[in-house]
Design a protein around this motif. Structure first.
Motif, PDB file in Angstrom:
ATOM      1  N   ASP A   6      -4.450  12.667  -9.450  1.00 11.59           N
ATOM      2  CA  ASP A   6      -3.254  11.841  -9.628  1.00 11.59           C
ATOM      3  C   ASP A   6      -3.122  10.771  -8.541  1.00 11.59           C
ATOM      4  N   ASP A   7      -3.877  10.939  -7.456  1.00  7.39           N
ATOM      5  CA  ASP A   7      -3.980   9.843  -6.473  1.00  7.39           C
ATOM      6  C   ASP A   7      -5.090   8.889  -6.906  1.00  7.39           C
ATOM      7  N   LEU A   8      -6.236   9.476  -7.278  1.00 11.47           N
ATOM      8  CA  LEU A   8      -7.434   8.644  -7.495  1.00 11.47           C
ATOM      9  C   LEU A   8      -7.377   7.846  -8.796  1.00 11.47           C
TER      10      LEU A   8
ATOM     11  N   GLY B 260      -2.670  17.641   3.487  1.00  7.93           N
ATOM     12  CA  GLY B 260      -1.475  17.644   2.626  1.00  7.93           C
ATOM     13  C   GLY B 260      -1.056  16.261   2.171  1.00  7.93           C
ATOM     14  N   TYR B 261      -1.972  15.266   2.263  1.00  8.90           N
ATOM     15  CA  TYR B 261      -1.608  13.918   1.788  1.00  8.90           C
ATOM     16  C   TYR B 261      -1.674  13.819   0.267  1.00  8.90           C
ATOM     17  N   THR B 262      -2.585  14.574  -0.353  1.00  4.69           N
ATOM     18  CA  THR B 262      -2.849  14.366  -1.782  1.00  4.69           C
ATOM     19  C   THR B 262      -1.757  14.992  -2.650  1.00  4.69           C
ATOM     20  N   GLU B 263      -1.738  14.578  -3.898  1.00  3.03           N
ATOM     21  CA  GLU B 263      -0.914  15.240  -4.904  1.00  3.03           C
ATOM     22  C   GLU B 263      -1.490  16.632  -5.150  1.00  3.03           C
ATOM     23  N   PRO B 264      -0.690  17.534  -5.773  1.00  5.06           N
ATOM     24  CA  PRO B 264      -1.229  18.867  -6.055  1.00  5.06           C
ATOM     25  C   PRO B 264      -2.605  18.793  -6.736  1.00  5.06           C
TER      26      PRO B 264
ATOM     27  N   CYS C 162       0.890  -1.163   0.000  1.00  5.60           N
ATOM     28  CA  CYS C 162       0.000   0.000   0.000  1.00  5.60           C
ATOM     29  C   CYS C 162       0.919   1.200   0.000  1.00  5.60           C
ATOM     30  N   PHE C 163       0.985   1.895  -1.117  1.00  3.63           N
ATOM     31  CA  PHE C 163       1.961   2.964  -1.314  1.00  3.63           C
ATOM     32  C   PHE C 163       1.342   4.349  -1.256  1.00  3.63           C
ATOM     33  N   SER C 164       0.038   4.447  -1.009  1.00  7.21           N
ATOM     34  CA  SER C 164      -0.577   5.772  -1.041  1.00  7.21           C
ATOM     35  C   SER C 164      -1.141   6.158   0.320  1.00  7.21           C
ATOM     36  N   GLY C 165      -0.633   7.269   0.863  1.00  4.71           N
ATOM     37  CA  GLY C 165      -1.183   7.772   2.119  1.00  4.71           C
ATOM     38  C   GLY C 165      -2.626   8.210   1.933  1.00  4.71           C
ATOM     39  N   THR C 166      -2.901   8.871   0.810  1.00  6.88           N
ATOM     40  CA  THR C 166      -4.256   9.363   0.543  1.00  6.88           C
ATOM     41  C   THR C 166      -5.243   8.208   0.428  1.00  6.88           C
ATOM     42  N   LEU C 167      -4.902   7.213  -0.399  1.00  7.68           N
ATOM     43  CA  LEU C 167      -5.850   6.120  -0.635  1.00  7.68           C
ATOM     44  C   LEU C 167      -5.938   5.208   0.593  1.00  7.68           C
TER      45      LEU C 167
ATOM     46  N   ILE D 230      -2.254   6.715 -10.713  1.00 10.76           N
ATOM     47  CA  ILE D 230      -0.947   7.018 -11.317  1.00 10.76           C
ATOM     48  C   ILE D 230       0.140   7.187 -10.251  1.00 10.76           C
ATOM     49  N   ASP D 231      -0.211   7.824  -9.127  1.00 15.00           N
ATOM     50  CA  ASP D 231       0.819   8.042  -8.102  1.00 15.00           C
ATOM     51  C   ASP D 231       1.354   6.705  -7.581  1.00 15.00           C
ATOM     52  N   VAL D 232       0.440   5.753  -7.367  1.00 14.40           N
ATOM     53  CA  VAL D 232       0.878   4.432  -6.887  1.00 14.40           C
ATOM     54  C   VAL D 232       1.668   3.710  -7.984  1.00 14.40           C
TER      55      VAL D 232
ATOM     56  N   ARG E  62       3.488   5.097 -10.260  1.00  9.71           N
ATOM     57  CA  ARG E  62       4.824   5.704 -10.332  1.00  9.71           C
ATOM     58  C   ARG E  62       5.739   5.103  -9.261  1.00  9.71           C
ATOM     59  N   LYS E  63       5.156   4.906  -8.059  1.00  8.46           N
ATOM     60  CA  LYS E  63       5.981   4.354  -6.969  1.00  8.46           C
ATOM     61  C   LYS E  63       6.367   2.906  -7.254  1.00  8.46           C
ATOM     62  N   LEU E  64       5.434   2.147  -7.826  1.00 14.08           N
ATOM     63  CA  LEU E  64       5.750   0.749  -8.156  1.00 14.08           C
ATOM     64  C   LEU E  64       6.861   0.697  -9.210  1.00 14.08           C
TER      65      LEU E  64
ATOM     66  N   PRO F  96       4.476   5.895   8.001  1.00 10.08           N
ATOM     67  CA  PRO F  96       3.587   6.895   7.416  1.00 10.08           C
ATOM     68  C   PRO F  96       4.099   7.210   6.018  1.00 10.08           C
ATOM     69  N   GLY F  97       3.201   7.353   5.057  1.00  6.64           N
ATOM     70  CA  GLY F  97       3.674   7.493   3.681  1.00  6.64           C
ATOM     71  C   GLY F  97       3.449   8.864   3.099  1.00  6.64           C
ATOM     72  N   ALA F  98       2.684   9.701   3.749  1.00  9.21           N
ATOM     73  CA  ALA F  98       2.356  10.996   3.144  1.00  9.21           C
ATOM     74  C   ALA F  98       2.215  12.060   4.219  1.00  9.21           C
TER      75      ALA F  98
HETATM   76  N1  LIG Z   1      -0.164  11.777  -2.670  1.00  6.99           N
HETATM   77  C1  LIG Z   1       0.829  10.882  -2.137  1.00  6.99           C
HETATM   78  C2  LIG Z   1       1.872  11.666  -1.415  1.00  6.99           C
HETATM   79  C3  LIG Z   1       3.103  10.918  -1.230  1.00  6.99           C
HETATM   80  O1  LIG Z   1       3.736  10.391  -2.128  1.00  6.99           O
HETATM   81  C4  LIG Z   1       0.173   9.898  -1.191  1.00  6.99           C
HETATM   82  O2  LIG Z   1      -0.985  10.103  -0.851  1.00  6.99           O
HETATM   83  O3  LIG Z   1       0.820   8.922  -0.821  1.00  6.99           O
END
Ligand SMILES: N[C@@H](CC=O)C(=O)O
Ligand SMILES: NC(=O)C1=CN([C@@H]2O[C@H](COP(=O)(O)OP(=O)(O)OC[C@H]3O[C@@H](n4cnc5c(N)ncnc54)[C@H](OP(=O)(O)O)[C@@H]3O)[C@@H](O)[C@H]2O)C=CC1
Length: 388
Positions: free
Chosen positions: A230-232, A222-226, A192-197, A235-237, A239-241, A358-360
């Motif tokens: 990009d979280d939902l 402040g967890y989300t991408e700008p 689980c790589f997303s703090g937001t999700l 794509i953010d996850v 990118r991390k993978l 904590p990831g975000a």
């Molecule tokens: N938007 C990202 C921030 C950290 O990479 C997340 O929710 O994990």
């Protein structure tokens, strides 16, 4: 005394302002802690940069932090008359400027933007044509372009730090580098790589609040991408993978990933952030139904990134929402916590490698960036070590 001279790219953003405030409280010459204190000599936004070769004046008054930390607008107003602001057409002008100032080879750039092509070009120029160092929380240069770009950027490890691109509060990236260096083949990753999700899943599982309310909360914290799409969209996850897989030696790109967004694609095409936040209210009922249905099956939902290397040498990359038992390693995650479970030849069965952190969040990310900066200080351990 030798300073570690830092230029913060995106220093006026959410993570950037928190980073500035943490550095000013703990790492500058005034903290009297390190033989190579941090000295922020430049700070950029998307249009230009503030520069002072002796150190930005904002650093001199840490007691003013509360006046600018919580809003970009007040930060920009606060900075207005402190140091000279130079506009640029291209971020690479900044590199030229630093060379003209006679400071070549002395700078660490900290990238806390969400920039794409221009930041990729800047990272490549710094690594190929200068002796400066980059530490990045921006995942784009390492993930959305070819593996060649990744290879070029990471080829001088001492000059390219990317620990904060995945699980900013943990050592996930450095662990994976260690597997690569020790020829320990990674066979499987579940994460689980997303703090937001993660936060969305943990809160939706509790019931009581709607998806869009919880998302709004995650954005405020402040967890989300700008742009939260990009979280939902996953794509953010993804990118991390990609960053993880490339780090342990796989030639993988975005098109190799089976990617399923967190919410229906029809919500994910709105560019204006306020309009987007309004429109996602339309996904509230569907998300409630999904979590209710999982509960009826004795399960919960987590947004999981998965890599598996098959016996025949083929590898599979998947990112999406999956039903898992609530007491399982990923199903039991709370809040914005991230976790990665890695299996290799040595680390398997009851010896899997598990990292949770904590990831975000601006605080965690800014701390991770400072940790990476400090890890590069030659004078770090030579300070006057104090016990209280
Ligand atoms: N938007 C990202 C921030 C950290 O990479 C997340 O929710 O994990
Ligand atoms: N929030 C978190 O928990 C984590 C975030 N990150 C990463 O940190 C980065 C920043 O996030 P966040 O602080 O929330 O973003 P913000 O949107 O709040 O701040 C972005 C900053 O970057 C500047 N900027 C944007 N585009 C460019 C560009 N092309 N060139 C130069 N500067 C640019 C912006 O300037 P301007 O004001 O002019 O637009 C602003 O100063 C993202 O890449 C994110 O993925 C990584 C790990 C965790």
């Amino acid at each position: 005394m030798t300073y570690q001279n830092v230029v913060v790219l995106g220093g006026s953003g959410n993570v950037g302002r928190e980073f500035m405030s943490q550095v000013m409280r703990h790492d500058t010459v005034f903290s009297k802690k390190h033989l190579n204190p941090t000295n922020i000599i430049g700070l950029t936004d998307s249009k230009g940069f503030w520069f002072n070769r002796h150190g930005l004046n904002i650093q001199k008054n840490p007691e003013n932090i509360y006046k600018w930390r919580d809003s970009k607008e007040t930060f920009n107003t606060f900075m207005r008359d402190l140091d000279e602001y130079h506009q640029y057409d291209n971020l690479c002008d900044l590199l030229k400027f630093i060379q003209d100032e006679g400071m070549a080879g002395e700078i660490v750039f900290v990238d806390i933007t969400a920039g794409k092509d221009d930041l990729r070009d800047f990272h490549l120029k710094v690594i190929n044509d200068s002796e400066e160092t980059i530490i990045t929380a921006n995942k784009n240069p390492l993930s959305i372009y070819s593996t060649d770009v990744f290879g070029t950027l990471t080829r001088f490890r001492e000059r390219y730090g990317f620990l904060c691109t995945v699980m900013a509060g943990a050592n996930a990236v450095s662990n994976l580098l260690d597997y690569y260096d020790t020829s320990e083949i990674v066979k499987k990753i579940e994460a689980c790589f997303s703090g937001t999700l993660g936060y969305l899943c943990a809160e939706l599982e509790k019931g009581g609040r709607s998806f869009s309310e919880i998302l709004n909360d995650a954005k405020i914290m402040g967890y989300t991408e700008p742009h939260p799409k990009d979280d939902l969209n996953g794509i953010d996850v993804a990118r991390k993978l990609i960053i993880c897989a490339r780090t342990f030696g796989h030639n993988v790109s975005m098109t190799d990933i089976e990617l399923e967004g967190f919410i229906d694609e029809s919500f994910l095409n709105i560019d204006d952030v306020d309009d987007f936040m309004e429109s996602v209210k339309g996904a509230d009922q569907d998300m409630k139904n999904k979590f209710d249905s999982a509960k009826r099956n004795g399960k919960t939902l987590r947004y999981i990134a998965c890599f598996e290397l098959h016996e025949n040498g083929n590898s599979v990359f998947k990112v999406g929402l999956r039903e898992v038992p609530p007491d399982s390693p990923l199903g039991s995650l709370k809040g914005s916590a991230n976790k990665v479970i890695v299996e290799t030849d040595i680390f398997c069965g009851d010896k899997q490698s598990i990292i949770e952190s904590p990831g975000a969040g601006p605080d965690v990310t800014a701390w991770g960036l400072r940790r990476e900066l400090l890890s590069r200080l030659t004078g770090r351990k030579g300070g006057d070590y104090k016990l209280t």
